[in-house]
Design an enzyme around this catalytic site. Structure first.
Site, PDB file in Angstrom:
ATOM      1  N   SER A 194     -17.373  10.629  37.642  1.00  0.00           N
ATOM      2  CA  SER A 194     -17.748   9.741  36.550  1.00  0.00           C
ATOM      3  C   SER A 194     -17.177  10.153  35.188  1.00  0.00           C
ATOM      4  O   SER A 194     -17.293   9.402  34.217  1.00  0.00           O
ATOM      5  CB  SER A 194     -19.272   9.661  36.434  1.00  0.00           C
ATOM      6  N   SER A 227     -17.687  14.677  39.936  1.00  0.00           N
ATOM      7  CA  SER A 227     -17.475  13.903  38.711  1.00  0.00           C
ATOM      8  C   SER A 227     -16.637  14.603  37.656  1.00  0.00           C
ATOM      9  O   SER A 227     -16.226  13.976  36.687  1.00  0.00           O
ATOM     10  CB  SER A 227     -18.821  13.497  38.107  1.00  0.00           C
ATOM     11  N   LYS A 241     -18.114  13.671  27.016  1.00  0.00           N
ATOM     12  CA  LYS A 241     -18.572  12.555  27.841  1.00  0.00           C
ATOM     13  C   LYS A 241     -19.824  11.958  27.210  1.00  0.00           C
ATOM     14  O   LYS A 241     -20.708  12.685  26.745  1.00  0.00           O
ATOM     15  CB  LYS A 241     -18.867  13.067  29.246  1.00  0.00           C
TER      16      LYS A 241
END
Length: 476
Positions: free
Chosen positions: A147, A171, A67
């Site tokens: 996310s 997330s 990420k």
């Protein structure tokens, strides 16, 4: 060598060809496939050739995506924001260093909800100004959640067997669930957060998103451990184990699990049916299921959590920005990030930054309102929440639907999320695993396994035993 950010806003997804047991992975061998349009990767590692790996290799040579709020020495780290487009301080986050030391290969950086979805309560999950919109590969009109959107869709579409996501609340587990893959949020303090763009030192953690539980456990074994720069990890070396070796297909036999029955009726009939089928699989594997029909007393916990996140975001993000190179990151404080967004129209074209403004208005971590909010929310989620449900029902873990099927990206329609299992383990900092359990009208839904603090190995093993005893939903 520092590499300038390459903006990736194409709607095409990168897919790779290869045999199931000897697959070739990596950006240089990728081709564009316009039909899927997941848009999950922001940047491939510069100069990386094709990587051949199979599950039998373990962590050695495993291709992993990160990420893009996790620093690497060879790529920028943007958190999806144009304010950090050139943020390349040339350092590996400790979790990345652990992966490299274990022999893993970092393939590149994945898209995310900008600033890990803390910029606006009206945000679109999976969208960032740097990476555009990551969508769900099962239905491109629907959310990839966030996310860690790009990390989950990259695994779902076969770009990598594993990716690293981060979670403050949902997330990792939400995008993993709606994309039909495995996601594990470890106990907060098991994995270092140093050089990871922060929201909250109370709730943030990195964790694996993977094709299956065994791969997630293999990755967790590599990244877990104490980091002297992150005080929360002081116990990690004493608590960590070989999570892959601890997996046991028989771990459900004779094990009492608490079924979080309250709230299940909020979900659609198809998700409820998938959950009942999952419970039947757990029983068939030997688990004893205990119905928990009354929710713990958590009145006001959502507002308390938000208060904590707002105070900690300002303090923690200011500290992170101060650690970056001012020639690369001229926005040195949260206030300067806000000002940057006001000037840069590409940042606010879809939604605003009211949460950033709310965080900037906070005073400091010595504020009595913040201290009370953290103490009370932690008590409700942990000792009086998860811990009490475990002890009063004499169960070792809790199970529930992870969340609903992916909702649409149209904020004007009535197709919205119907619930989530993430809040209590997120606030308490306890382990939370989601494993695919079925489909709701063609869209994946997951089952959550939630346990006590530091019970990561058992939670992974229970999920593994369930996974081995249950049919796998089809890939997109």
């Amino acid at each position: 060598m520092k590499t300038k950010m390459m903006l990736a806003v194409s709607a095409a997804v990168l897919v790779l060809a290869g045999a199931a047991n000897a697959q070739t992975w990596g950006g240089p061998r990728a081709v564009l496939h316009d039909e899927t349009t997941a848009n999950s990767v922001i940047l491939w590692t510069p100069g990386l050739g094709a990587v051949e790996w199979s599950a039998e290799d373990g962590i050695a040579g495993m291709p992993i995506l990160l990420k893009d709020n996790i620093e690497t020495r060879d790529m920028p780290t943007t958190a999806g924001s144009l304010a950090l487009a050139d943020n390349a301080p040339g350092r590996d986050a400790p979790l990345v260093a652990r992966l490299r030391d274990a022999g893993a290969v970092i393939l590149g950086k994945t898209n995310l909800s900008e600033w890990a979805n803390i910029r606006s309560s009206n945000s679109i999950s999976g969208w960032s100004a740097v990476g555009g919109l990551t969508v769900n590969p099962y239905d491109r009109t629907r959310t990839a959640c966030g996310s860690s959107s790009g990390s989950a869709t990259a695994v779902a579409t076969g770009l990598a067997p594993a990716a690293i996501g981060t979670e403050t609340d949902g997330s990792i587990t939400c995008p993993a669930s709606v994309n039909g893959v495995v996601g594990f949020k470890p106990t907060v303090g098991l994995v270092s957060r140093t050089h990871v763009v922060p929201i909250s030192h109370s709730q943030d953690t990195a964790g694996p998103i993977a094709v299956d539980v065994a791969t997630a456990a293999t990755v967790l074994t590599a990244i877990a451990g104490t980091d002297p720069a992150d005080a929360a990890t002081s116990e990690a070396d004493a608590r960590r184990t070989d999570y892959r070796a601890a997996l046991d297909t028989g771990s459900l036999r004779g094990t009492r699990l608490g079924v979080l029955r309250y709230g299940v009726t909020n979900y659609s009939a198809d998700t409820q049916a998938a959950f009942e089928a999952a419970l039947a699989s757990l029983r068939a594997a030997g688990a004893e299921l205990v119905e928990i029909t009354t929710a713990p007393q958590t009145q006001g916990i959502g507002q308390m959590e938000l208060t904590v996140l707002m105070y900690e975001l300002k303090a923690d993000l200011n500290a992170y920005l101060a650690s970056t190179d001012p020639t690369e990151v001229p926005t040195r404080t949260l206030a300067e990030v806000i000002a940057f967004n006001e000037r840069e129209s590409r940042e606010t074209v879809l939604f605003g930054q009211e949460l950033l403004l709310q965080a900037e208005a906070t005073s400091g971590l010595d504020n009595p309102d913040y201290i009370a909010a953290r103490a009370n929310s932690l008590r409700m989620a942990g000792p009086e929440g998860i811990d009490r449900m475990l002890s009063e029902n004499n169960v070792v873990a809790l199970v529930a639907p992870s969340t609903s099927r992916a909702w649409t990206n149209d904020r004007e329609d009535e197709d919205n999320g119907q619930g989530s299992a993430s809040r209590l383990p997120a606030i308490a900092g306890y382990p939370h695993l989601t494993v695919p359990m079925g489909l709701d009208r063609g869209m994946p839904v997951g089952i959550s396994f939630i346990g006590a603090k530091w019970d990561d190995a058992r939670i992974l093993s229970l999920g593994y035993a369930y996974e081995q005893a249950s049919p796998r939903p089809p890939r997109p």
